[in-house]
Design a protein around this motif. Structure first.
Motif, short mmCIF file in Angstrom:
data_model
loop_
_atom_site.label_atom_id
_atom_site.label_comp_id
_atom_site.label_asym_id
_atom_site.label_seq_id
_atom_site.Cartn_x
_atom_site.Cartn_y
_atom_site.Cartn_z
N SER A 145 91.47 63.37 108.51
CA SER A 145 90.84 63.96 107.33
C SER A 145 90.23 62.88 106.46
CB SER A 145 91.87 64.76 106.53
OG SER A 145 91.28 65.33 105.38
N HIS A 149 86.94 63.92 107.38
CA HIS A 149 87.22 65.31 106.98
C HIS A 149 87.46 66.19 108.21
CE1 HIS A 149 86.28 64.02 103.02
NE2 HIS A 149 84.96 64.09 103.12
N ASN A 181 92.97 66.33 100.13
CA ASN A 181 91.65 65.92 99.65
C ASN A 181 91.71 65.28 98.27
OD1 ASN A 181 90.21 66.78 101.96
ND2 ASN A 181 90.18 68.89 101.23
#
Length: 249
Positions: A145, A149, A181
């Motif tokens: 991630s 992402h 995030n």
């Protein structure tokens, strides 16, 4: 110019953001990992990842608001620490690893998981995956991630066999990726990715975020569990193929 003006960039970025929004609703989970590879047709992978940061934050907030009553808090408490550890590993290795290598690893793992599910489908009474595997996959999700992402496929490989309902699956993943995030902002700034040009371009794309999430939420509340997970698998398959292709082109 403090804004990307290349028309080709927006030709790939607009559908990428919409696809990311739909995947954030849980419907078509896995498709969101295609966003960075799509945008990387016009900009570098680090630029694409940085541009999507404010977009992801808004999508996460919208997803949490839509599914705030559908969260497996016990599972979330297990996942978040390992996901954050993966973020730390990604931040340390970001300038060392080639994005294509990461893409190949994520894509290959995704396709292996799908092959295993197809060749050895789980039985109704089969036990859930062991916790050690969940920890490893969640750490991998945080790492991929951070790099591109692309945290969906690894975490899906652990959570899908838990057989959560579509709404519970979607809500839990919405809260998980909000924390993941959010944790990226400081290391992204430390790496110099959050410059004026990237952030201004992100603001231009921001109005598309609620559109994609709204479409996905509408579908997620109406879809049958069997069809839901088939769409998840389809998204993961396409993601795996695209990431492996990116690794070798």
């Amino acid at each position: 110019m403090p804004l990307i003006t290349d028309p080709f960039f927006y030709a790939v970025a607009i559908p990428a953001v919409l696809l990311l929004g739909v995947s954030k609703s849980g419907f078509g989970a896995g498709f969101g990992s295609l966003a960075v590879p799509m945008m990387a047709l016009a900009v570098t992978v680090p630029e694409a990842a940085a541009i999507l940061m404010p977009v992801l934050l808004l999508m996460d907030l919208l997803g949490m608001a839509a599914f705030r009553n559908n969260v497996d808090r016990r599972l979330l408490r297990f996942l978040i620490p390992f996901g954050l550890l993966g973020i730390g590993v990604g931040a340390l290795l970001f300038k060392v690893l080639d994005a294509r290598v990461v893409a190949g690893i994520v894509g290959g793992f995704t396709l292996l998981f799908l092959a295993q599910r197809l060749l050895f489908p789980p039985q109704p009474d089969s036990p859930p995956p062991p916790k050690w595997l969940g920890a490893l996959l969640t750490l991998t999700s945080g790492f991929t991630s951070f790099i591109a992402h692309a945290g969906g496929p690894p975490i899906n490989a652990y959570v899908i066999p838990l057989r959560l309902s579509p709404l519970l699956f979607t809500g839990t993943m919405a809260f998980f990726f909000f924390f993941i995030n959010l944790a990226k902002w400081i290391p992204y700034a430390w790496l110099g990715l959050l410059d004026v040009r990237n952030m201004t371009t992100s603001l231009a794309l921001l109005p598309l975020a609620p559109v994609g999430v709204w479409v996905g939420v509408r579908i997620a509340h109406r879809i049958q569990p069997l069809l839901f997970y088939r769409m998840v698998y389809a998204g993961m398959f396409l993601t795996g193929i695209k990431l492996v292709w990116d690794a070798f082109r």
